[in-house]
Design a protein around this motif. Structure first.
Motif, short mmCIF file in Angstrom:
data_model
loop_
_atom_site.label_atom_id
_atom_site.label_comp_id
_atom_site.label_asym_id
_atom_site.label_seq_id
_atom_site.Cartn_x
_atom_site.Cartn_y
_atom_site.Cartn_z
N PHE A 180 0.81 -1.23 0.00
CA PHE A 180 0.00 0.00 0.00
C PHE A 180 0.84 1.27 0.00
CE2 PHE A 180 -3.16 -2.97 1.88
CZ PHE A 180 -4.20 -2.74 1.00
N SER A 181 2.17 1.14 -0.01
CA SER A 181 3.07 2.30 0.12
C SER A 181 2.68 3.11 1.36
CB SER A 181 3.01 3.18 -1.13
OG SER A 181 3.44 2.47 -2.27
N ALA A 182 2.47 2.41 2.46
CA ALA A 182 1.99 3.02 3.70
C ALA A 182 3.11 3.19 4.71
CB ALA A 182 0.88 2.15 4.30
N ARG A 183 2.94 4.15 5.60
CA ARG A 183 3.81 4.29 6.76
C ARG A 183 3.50 3.15 7.73
NH1 ARG A 183 2.24 8.02 9.84
NH2 ARG A 183 0.35 8.66 8.76
N LEU A 184 4.52 2.63 8.39
CA LEU A 184 4.33 1.56 9.36
C LEU A 184 5.08 1.90 10.64
CD1 LEU A 184 3.40 -1.27 10.24
CD2 LEU A 184 5.43 -2.21 9.09
N HIS A 185 4.39 1.80 11.76
CA HIS A 185 4.98 1.93 13.08
C HIS A 185 4.72 0.65 13.87
CE1 HIS A 185 5.25 6.26 12.21
NE2 HIS A 185 6.05 6.35 13.26
N LEU A 186 5.66 0.27 14.70
CA LEU A 186 5.48 -0.84 15.61
C LEU A 186 5.16 -0.30 17.00
CD1 LEU A 186 8.42 -3.24 14.63
CD2 LEU A 186 6.18 -2.95 13.55
N PHE A 187 4.37 -1.07 17.75
CA PHE A 187 3.90 -0.61 19.06
C PHE A 187 3.97 -1.76 20.06
CE2 PHE A 187 0.55 -0.56 22.22
CZ PHE A 187 0.65 0.71 22.77
N HIS A 188 4.36 -1.42 21.29
CA HIS A 188 4.30 -2.40 22.37
C HIS A 188 4.00 -1.66 23.67
CE1 HIS A 188 5.06 -6.05 24.65
NE2 HIS A 188 5.78 -5.32 25.49
N ALA A 189 3.15 -2.25 24.50
CA ALA A 189 2.81 -1.65 25.79
C ALA A 189 3.44 -2.48 26.90
CB ALA A 189 1.29 -1.60 25.98
N VAL A 190 4.07 -1.78 27.86
CA VAL A 190 4.63 -2.45 29.04
C VAL A 190 3.89 -1.96 30.27
CG1 VAL A 190 6.91 -2.74 28.02
CG2 VAL A 190 6.43 -0.68 29.33
N SER A 191 3.76 -2.85 31.22
CA SER A 191 3.09 -2.49 32.46
C SER A 191 3.95 -1.54 33.26
CB SER A 191 2.79 -3.74 33.28
OG SER A 191 2.27 -3.39 34.56
N SER A 192 3.34 -0.48 33.76
CA SER A 192 4.09 0.48 34.58
C SER A 192 4.14 0.06 36.04
CB SER A 192 3.45 1.87 34.47
OG SER A 192 2.08 1.81 34.85
N LEU A 237 -2.75 -1.71 28.23
CA LEU A 237 -2.62 -2.07 26.82
C LEU A 237 -3.71 -1.43 25.97
CD1 LEU A 237 -1.68 -3.78 24.37
CD2 LEU A 237 -3.12 -5.63 25.26
N ILE A 238 -4.97 -1.59 26.36
CA ILE A 238 -6.07 -1.13 25.51
C ILE A 238 -6.04 0.38 25.35
CG2 ILE A 238 -8.55 -1.21 25.15
CD1 ILE A 238 -7.10 -3.93 25.16
N GLY A 239 -5.85 1.09 26.46
CA GLY A 239 -5.85 2.55 26.39
C GLY A 239 -4.68 3.11 25.61
N THR A 240 -3.48 2.58 25.86
CA THR A 240 -2.30 3.10 25.17
C THR A 240 -2.33 2.76 23.69
OG1 THR A 240 -1.06 1.11 25.80
CG2 THR A 240 -0.83 3.04 27.22
N LEU A 241 -2.87 1.58 23.35
CA LEU A 241 -2.95 1.19 21.94
C LEU A 241 -3.95 2.07 21.20
CD1 LEU A 241 -2.13 -0.64 19.66
CD2 LEU A 241 -3.67 -2.40 20.54
N SER A 242 -5.11 2.32 21.79
CA SER A 242 -6.10 3.20 21.15
C SER A 242 -5.54 4.60 20.95
CB SER A 242 -7.37 3.25 22.00
OG SER A 242 -7.98 1.99 22.09
N THR A 243 -4.81 5.08 21.95
CA THR A 243 -4.18 6.40 21.82
C THR A 243 -3.17 6.43 20.69
OG1 THR A 243 -4.47 6.86 24.19
CG2 THR A 243 -2.79 8.13 23.02
N ALA A 244 -2.38 5.36 20.57
CA ALA A 244 -1.37 5.30 19.51
C ALA A 244 -2.01 5.27 18.13
CB ALA A 244 -0.47 4.08 19.71
#
Length: 285
Positions: A180-192, A237-244
């Motif tokens: 798709f000639s798209a930008r790609l970012h990787l994401f990971h959430a860690v417990s604080s 995880l859910i909140g940080t992923l939705s924000t990202a």
């Protein structure tokens, strides 16, 4: 290259199916894929106890077949669309059809519309996400039906779980980004909130956790042959992923569901919640 050649679109004639049609048209047209519309007829009233395979009356089958043909004709696609009427449990029929006919992508709505439904994910979608091994595209779990998705996928967010299957997931996301000639970012959430900080002060432990996570993702990317930007977020995880997803204005979220024989990662155990919370479509492998 990640290509989808055989798409299954379960249709129940609801507003959710009508809204989902735009996504299906986009993917089928983009990949020149074979497309099958499947509708499951419930058993006649009063005979549910006879079993899931109890056939519906002939007139109900004819009516559903006509309705499904009209639905197919309303889709803006230059290809022949196969239609299929089955009897009984919708989720079971979807899973069985996908396995038997080598379907590589199932596309389903999440039934997120309405004041109360926004908190729920449909039981059929939940079962399909759990039981199928092929890719599943679920629509954004929106309060209102959405219109056509953009005529291209411009930004992809791939959420990695640091399990053994993530190398393959990164490769799939890479193939999609290239296609798709798209930008790609990787994401990971860690417990604080660590289980134990014995031997560390809080600042040292946070630095160790973040650095070790980044090192693990760098190792995955090295094996996958990629070098994409990475965000490591702290918190739920859910909140940080939705924000990202919103931060990167992602058109598509890619996650791994894993399989029953694999160790349970947080995406396997939270797939339903991720789909429910995502502001964009989710493609899960």
């Amino acid at each position: 290259m990640t290509l989808f050649r055989n798409i299954l679109f379960p249709v129940d004639f609801s507003d959710h199916s009508v809204a989902m049609r735009h996504d299906v048209e986009f993917m089928a047209r983009t990949f020149a894929a074979k497309l099958t519309l499947l509708h499951a007829l419930p058993p006649p009233r009063g005979v549910e106890l006879l079993g899931e395979g109890t056939p519906a009356p002939p007139e109900a089958r004819r009516e559903a077949a006509a309705h499904l043909s009209e639905f197919a004709a309303s889709m803006s696609l230059p290809i022949a669309i196969q239609t299929m009427i089955v009897d009984g449990d919708a989720a079971g029929n979807i899973v069985e059809f996908a396995k038997r006919h080598a379907v590589d992508l199932v596309m389903m709505p999440t039934r997120g519309f309405g004041a109360f439904r926004r908190f729920l994910i449909g039981s059929v979608t939940a079962k399909v996400l759990h039981d199928l091994h092929c890719a599943v595209w679920t629509s954004a779990h929106a309060e209102l039906p959405h219109g056509p998705i953009p005529q291209g996928i411009r930004a992809i967010l791939c959420a990695v779980d640091l399990t053994e299957s993530d190398e393959g997931l990164i490769r799939r996301a890479h193939d999609l980004a290239v296609f798709f000639s798209a930008r790609l970012h990787l994401f990971h959430a860690v417990s604080s909130t660590p289980l134990s900080t014995e031997g560390f002060n809080q600042i040292d432990f946070r630095h160790f956790l973040l650095q070790s996570t980044r090192n693990a993702i760098a190792n995955l990317q090295q094996h996958a042959g990629t070098d994409y930007p990475v965000e490591v977020a702290e918190g739920n995880l859910i909140g940080t992923l939705s924000t990202a997803v919103r931060q990167y204005n992602a058109d598509l979220l890619v996650i791994g569901r894993g399989h029953l024989a694999q160790p349970l990662g947080q995406f396997r155990t939270n797939a339903h919640a991720i789909v429910r919370a995502s502001p964009c479509p989710v493609l899960s492998f």
